[in-house]
Design a protein around this motif. Sequence first.
Motif, PDB file in Angstrom:
ATOM      1  N   UNK A  97      79.374  22.782  15.995  1.00 42.17           N
ATOM      2  CA  UNK A  97      78.039  23.375  16.099  1.00 42.17           C
ATOM      3  C   UNK A  97      77.628  23.998  14.765  1.00 42.17           C
ATOM      4  N   UNK A  98      78.565  24.637  14.079  1.00 42.23           N
ATOM      5  CA  UNK A  98      78.253  25.217  12.775  1.00 42.23           C
ATOM      6  C   UNK A  98      77.938  24.120  11.750  1.00 42.23           C
ATOM      7  N   UNK A  99      78.569  22.974  11.877  1.00 48.06           N
ATOM      8  CA  UNK A  99      78.246  21.864  10.992  1.00 48.06           C
ATOM      9  C   UNK A  99      76.814  21.392  11.239  1.00 48.06           C
ATOM     10  N   UNK A 100      76.379  21.422  12.496  1.00 43.05           N
ATOM     11  CA  UNK A 100      74.982  21.096  12.780  1.00 43.05           C
ATOM     12  C   UNK A 100      74.053  22.163  12.189  1.00 43.05           C
ATOM     13  N   UNK A 101      74.454  23.426  12.278  1.00 49.78           N
ATOM     14  CA  UNK A 101      73.653  24.469  11.632  1.00 49.78           C
ATOM     15  C   UNK A 101      73.566  24.209  10.135  1.00 49.78           C
ATOM     16  N   UNK A 102      74.679  23.837   9.505  1.00 52.77           N
ATOM     17  CA  UNK A 102      74.676  23.539   8.076  1.00 52.77           C
ATOM     18  C   UNK A 102      73.653  22.446   7.760  1.00 52.77           C
ATOM     19  N   UNK A 103      73.576  21.465   8.619  1.00 51.72           N
ATOM     20  CA  UNK A 103      72.594  20.384   8.454  1.00 51.72           C
ATOM     21  C   UNK A 103      71.173  20.944   8.473  1.00 51.72           C
ATOM     22  N   UNK A 104      70.899  21.921   9.336  1.00 52.29           N
ATOM     23  CA  UNK A 104      69.559  22.498   9.386  1.00 52.29           C
ATOM     24  C   UNK A 104      69.218  23.246   8.104  1.00 52.29           C
ATOM     25  N   UNK A 107      72.109  20.989   4.049  1.00 47.00           N
ATOM     26  CA  UNK A 107      73.383  20.728   3.396  1.00 47.00           C
ATOM     27  C   UNK A 107      74.284  19.892   4.299  1.00 47.00           C
ATOM     28  N   UNK A 108      75.361  19.397   3.731  1.00 51.38           N
ATOM     29  CA  UNK A 108      76.277  18.522   4.461  1.00 51.38           C
ATOM     30  C   UNK A 108      77.710  19.012   4.292  1.00 51.38           C
ATOM     31  N   UNK A 109      78.534  18.669   5.250  1.00 50.80           N
ATOM     32  CA  UNK A 109      79.951  19.010   5.215  1.00 50.80           C
ATOM     33  C   UNK A 109      80.765  17.863   4.638  1.00 50.80           C
ATOM     34  N   UNK A 110      81.902  18.201   4.038  1.00 53.03           N
ATOM     35  CA  UNK A 110      82.816  17.201   3.513  1.00 53.03           C
ATOM     36  C   UNK A 110      83.843  16.771   4.554  1.00 53.03           C
ATOM     37  N   UNK A 142      81.788  25.864   5.188  1.00 51.49           N
ATOM     38  CA  UNK A 142      81.398  24.719   5.996  1.00 51.49           C
ATOM     39  C   UNK A 142      81.198  23.472   5.149  1.00 51.49           C
ATOM     40  N   UNK A 143      80.712  23.630   3.933  1.00 49.57           N
ATOM     41  CA  UNK A 143      80.601  22.478   3.033  1.00 49.57           C
ATOM     42  C   UNK A 143      81.961  21.860   2.761  1.00 49.57           C
ATOM     43  N   UNK A 144      82.983  22.707   2.631  1.00 50.28           N
ATOM     44  CA  UNK A 144      84.325  22.208   2.322  1.00 50.28           C
ATOM     45  C   UNK A 144      84.870  21.319   3.435  1.00 50.28           C
ATOM     46  N   UNK A 145      84.464  21.577   4.665  1.00 54.19           N
ATOM     47  CA  UNK A 145      84.880  20.720   5.768  1.00 54.19           C
ATOM     48  C   UNK A 145      86.272  20.973   6.288  1.00 54.19           C
ATOM     49  N   UNK A 146      86.879  22.108   5.914  1.00 54.18           N
ATOM     50  CA  UNK A 146      88.209  22.472   6.420  1.00 54.18           C
ATOM     51  C   UNK A 146      88.092  23.766   7.198  1.00 54.18           C
TER      52      UNK A 146
END
Length: 353
Positions: A97-104, A107-110, A142-146
Motif C-alpha cells: 500500500x505504501x508503494x502505491x502511495x509512493x506512486x501517487x 515516484x517509483x520503487x526499486x 520506499x524508493x529503495x524497495x527493501x
Amino acid sequence: MTPRCSCISHRARVHGSLLAGALGDALGAPVEFLSLAEIRRRYGPKGITDLDEAYGRIGAITDDTQMTLFTLEGLLRARCRSGHGGNGSPVPAVYHAYIRWLYTQGERSALSRPIDHLDGWLVSVEELHSRRAPAATCLASLREGEPGTVDHRINDSKGCGGVMRVAPAGLVDDADPFQLGADLAALTHGHPSGFLSAGALALILDRLVHGVSLADAARIAIDRLRIEPEGDECAAALDRAIDACRTASPSAETVERLGKGWVGEETLAIGLYAALAAGDDLAQGLRLAVNHGGNSDSTGAIAGSILGAELGLGAIPLPWLEALELRDEIRTLAHDLTTGDEQGEWCRRYPGW
C-alpha cells in the motif's frame, strides 16, 4: 480500569479517531514550518484557532493523512486475503500500500517485482496524487524497495514519518497492536524511537476504542515500552508529557518544552500531552497540539487520533468536518473497517496484493 464513557460506541470511536486525526493534520498544515513567533504574528496571540488555507484550499490534509489512509487500505486488503484463504499477514500488504502511495507522489520503487497492480479504489482518488511535503525518509526508504523490520533495520531514522501514519494499527483489533504498529513503522524507520513510538500509539488507540481511559491507556503504553530493550527514550518522553499536564498550565510554551515533534517520541509526547490537557474539548486539544514552532501537522494528527478515539465522532466540530478534504473517503474506509464483511462483495474493493 474504568471506562471513561462506555456510552460511546466502538464504531464512533474508530470513525472519530480517523476523522479527528485528519482534522488535526489539516489544522496544523498551514503552520507546519513556522516558528511560534511567526504563528502568533500571522494569527494573533492565540495562534491558529480555525482551519486555514494550505495547498490551495481550506481543510487540506498532508502526507500524514495520505499515508494513514494507505495504512488502513493495506490492513483491509490483508483481512480480505486472509478471509479468502491467502496469506493474511498485514505487514507486506501495508508495505505494498505504501508503494502505491509512493506512486501517487510521482515516484517509483526499486522493488524486484514491478508494481503492476495499481488496483483498488484508493490509488485512483485524484486528490491523493498531490505532494504535501512528504517525509524524506519515507520517500527514500520506499524508493529503495527493501522493507525494513524491527530486527533488520534499513536506517537509523527516528523521524516521525513512522508514528504519524500508523493509527489504523490500533483500530483493527489486532492481537498485539503494539507489535503491529512497530512493525509497520519499521518498514521505513530503523531507530527504536522511530518504530516503538508507533507501537505505543497503536496500543493507546486500541485501549481507547475498547473504553479504557486515556490516563490508563497511556500508562499501559509506558509500561509496555519499559519492557522493550530499547524503549526507555520513548517511555521517558511520554512520562514528561504526563508530568507536564500535572505541573504546568496548557500553553504553547509547555508544548515546546516537550520538543518540536520532528522525531517519533516527541511527536507522540506532544500529541498525548495535548489530548490529556484537552479534557472533553477536542477542538481545544487540536489547537494546543498545533500551536508550536515544530511539526504541527503531525502533532495535530496524533492528538486528533487520540482524542477522536477517546471522545468519539460526536466530539468533532461539524463545520470543521464539513471543510475537511477527503472526508467522504475517510468515512468509507472507516465504514469498511467497522462494518465490512471480509467474505462479502466489498472485498473486491481491497484486492490482495
